[in-house]
Each structure stands twice: as structure tokens, then as C-alpha cells.
Write a protein that holds these residues in place. Structure first.
Motif, PDB file in Angstrom:
ATOM      1  N   UNK A 130      -6.579   9.673  -8.016  1.00 45.22           N
ATOM      2  CA  UNK A 130      -5.605  10.330  -7.134  1.00 45.22           C
ATOM      3  C   UNK A 130      -5.560   9.615  -5.789  1.00 45.22           C
ATOM      4  N   UNK A 131      -6.729   9.316  -5.239  1.00 47.61           N
ATOM      5  CA  UNK A 131      -6.791   8.619  -3.947  1.00 47.61           C
ATOM      6  C   UNK A 131      -6.141   7.257  -4.014  1.00 47.61           C
ATOM      7  N   UNK A 132      -6.372   6.543  -5.096  1.00 48.55           N
ATOM      8  CA  UNK A 132      -5.769   5.213  -5.224  1.00 48.55           C
ATOM      9  C   UNK A 132      -4.250   5.324  -5.351  1.00 48.55           C
ATOM     10  N   UNK A 133      -3.793   6.283  -6.145  1.00 50.84           N
ATOM     11  CA  UNK A 133      -2.343   6.458  -6.311  1.00 50.84           C
ATOM     12  C   UNK A 133      -1.686   6.767  -4.974  1.00 50.84           C
ATOM     13  N   UNK A 134      -2.307   7.622  -4.178  1.00 52.83           N
ATOM     14  CA  UNK A 134      -1.758   7.944  -2.850  1.00 52.83           C
ATOM     15  C   UNK A 134      -1.744   6.718  -1.958  1.00 52.83           C
ATOM     16  N   UNK A 135      -2.786   5.924  -2.056  1.00 51.58           N
ATOM     17  CA  UNK A 135      -2.874   4.721  -1.234  1.00 51.58           C
ATOM     18  C   UNK A 135      -1.807   3.702  -1.556  1.00 51.58           C
ATOM     19  N   UNK A 149      -2.761  -6.313  -8.221  1.00 55.21           N
ATOM     20  CA  UNK A 149      -3.092  -6.418  -9.638  1.00 55.21           C
ATOM     21  C   UNK A 149      -4.552  -6.060  -9.895  1.00 55.21           C
ATOM     22  N   UNK A 150      -5.426  -6.480  -8.995  1.00 53.74           N
ATOM     23  CA  UNK A 150      -6.842  -6.142  -9.151  1.00 53.74           C
ATOM     24  C   UNK A 150      -7.027  -4.631  -9.074  1.00 53.74           C
ATOM     25  N   UNK A 151      -6.332  -3.989  -8.154  1.00 49.93           N
ATOM     26  CA  UNK A 151      -6.438  -2.534  -8.020  1.00 49.93           C
ATOM     27  C   UNK A 151      -5.908  -1.839  -9.273  1.00 49.93           C
ATOM     28  N   UNK A 152      -4.843  -2.367  -9.842  1.00 52.32           N
ATOM     29  CA  UNK A 152      -4.307  -1.772 -11.070  1.00 52.32           C
ATOM     30  C   UNK A 152      -5.259  -1.977 -12.244  1.00 52.32           C
ATOM     31  N   UNK A 153      -5.927  -3.119 -12.274  1.00 53.50           N
ATOM     32  CA  UNK A 153      -6.937  -3.353 -13.310  1.00 53.50           C
ATOM     33  C   UNK A 153      -8.046  -2.312 -13.205  1.00 53.50           C
ATOM     34  N   UNK A 154      -8.562  -2.075 -11.980  1.00 54.54           N
ATOM     35  CA  UNK A 154      -9.597  -1.061 -11.807  1.00 54.54           C
ATOM     36  C   UNK A 154      -9.081   0.310 -12.237  1.00 54.54           C
ATOM     37  N   UNK A 155      -7.842   0.636 -11.860  1.00 51.24           N
ATOM     38  CA  UNK A 155      -7.287   1.937 -12.223  1.00 51.24           C
ATOM     39  C   UNK A 155      -7.191   2.071 -13.739  1.00 51.24           C
ATOM     40  N   UNK A 156      -6.829   0.986 -14.416  1.00 56.15           N
ATOM     41  CA  UNK A 156      -6.774   1.018 -15.879  1.00 56.15           C
ATOM     42  C   UNK A 156      -8.141   1.272 -16.479  1.00 56.15           C
ATOM     43  N   UNK A 157      -9.156   0.585 -15.954  1.00 61.46           N
ATOM     44  CA  UNK A 157     -10.530   0.829 -16.424  1.00 61.46           C
ATOM     45  C   UNK A 157     -10.928   2.281 -16.173  1.00 61.46           C
TER      46      UNK A 157
END
Length: 197
Positions: A130-135, A149-157
Motif C-alpha cells: 500500500x505504501x509503495x502504491x501511494x508513493x 522498474x526495480x520498485x515494480x520488481x520488488x512489488x511483484x516479489x
């Protein structure tokens, strides 16, 4: 170091006592040198450090055809440390090695304790997503695309791990695994892992 400490203490405790080479052999049979990045020297260092910290006792025994060997046994403090390290590994996000080690020692916890700590992991992962999506709703324009892209990779994991953790919690609630408070657990059965020594 925490994953190595947990695995070493756990093997010693679950075996009822072990020599250094026995701990090393058991962890090698689990492939721990790959997924936990444990080197043989770190096993011996972890044994000595745990003994110095009062988590293990050391008993000298005559060697069958050579020098004395040291037999290690877990103390009450050592068993408490194992339980706390498993709890920490289940709660802590962003540390897959510690999670892997905690899962190998999961039956050291009572069922309710394991469920509570897995559910804490679920809550932390949900909050982080949730915090990442808001960010990323209004991202800074100067953030490079590769960082996004790195942040999206972490979110996928994290999303995959979240579904796994929810599944584990559900399976534990349904009675999966023999936990510390179940009949036939490591507390009541000698050599529950079927160790070879």
C-alpha cells in the motif's frame, strides 16, 4: 549471521546433540550452502560463538581414531533463541535467507505462535505494498525509469510472497505440519528429522 545461527542451533537441538562435522553434513544435505549461503567455516564459528554465548554446551569426547571431538547440546537459552529467531524470520520482510531458515525450523513453534507470526508477515507485506502504491501515485519526475522498474520488481516479489504467506497461514490453521504443541512433535519424538548421526 542470524540464518546460520538459527540453522546451527536448530540442527544441534533437533538431533539431541551433535559434533561440528555432523551439523555441517546435515546442512549440506539440505543444500544450505546454496540457499542460506553457509560456508563450512561459518558453521564452526557459529557453534563456538553459540557456546560462548551460553546457547550451547560443549562436551569433549574421545575421537574414534584421532583427537577429541566436541559434542554440542542446546541449553534452555539456546532453545529460546531458536524460537525467537524463527519468529523473527517469519516477521521480517526483505530477508529471504532468514525466511528460508525460519521455514526449516517452523515446527519449533506452537501452531498459534507460527500462525500469529506468519499473519504479522502478511500485514507487513500488505502495508508495504500500500505504501509503495501511494508513493508511485505521484512519482518524482527525476526518478530514472530503471529505478521504477526495480520498485515494480520488488512489488511483484512482495505480491507473490503475500499470497504464499496467506496460504501458509491457512494451511497451518487447517493442521498442516506437526508443530511444537502437537502430539508427535520434536518435543516428544527422538530424532524427528531422521538425521543420520
Amino acid at each position: 549471521m542470524s540464518a546460520t545461527r538459527l540453522l546451527v542451533l536448530g540442527v544441534v537441538h533437533l538431533s539431541g546433540g551433535a559434533h561440528g562435522y555432523q551439523v555441517r553434513s546435515e546442512l549440506q544435505s539440505w543444500g544450505a550452502e546454496t540457499w542460506a549461503k553457509i560456508k563450512p567455516g561459518s558453521i564452526y564459528h557459529a557453534l563456538k560463538k553459540a557456546a560462548a554465548d551460553g546457547l550451547l554446551t560443549e562436551h569433549a569426547e574421545p575421537g574414534s581414531s584421532g583427537p577429541e571431538r566436541v559434542l554440542y547440546r542446546a541449553t534452555a537459552r539456546g532453545r529460546d533463541e531458536i524460537v525467537e529467531l524463527v519468529r523473527d524470520g517469519l516477521r521480517r520482510t526483505h530477508d529471504p535467507t532468514m525466511l528460508d531458515a525460519a521455514i526449516t525450523m517452523l515446527p519449533m513453534l506452537t501452531r498459534a505462535d507460527a500462525i500469529a507470526h506468519v499473519n504479522e508477515r502478511v500485514a507487513r507485506l500488505e502495508a508495504e505494498l500500500v505504501g509503495q502504491a501511494k508513493g508511485w501515485e505521484n512519482p518524482e519526475p527525476d526518478i530514472p525509469e530503471h529505478v521504477r522498474d526495480q520498485a515494480e520488481l520488488w512489488a511483484g516479489h512482495a505480491r507473490v510472497e503475500l499470497e504464499w504467506a496467506k496460504s501458509l497461514s491457512r494451511r497451518l490453521s487447517e493442521g498442516a505440519y506437526t508443530m511444537a504443541d502437537d502430539p508427535g512433535s520434536w518435543r516428544t519424538v527422538h530424532d524427528p528429522l531422521g538425521m543420520r548421526f
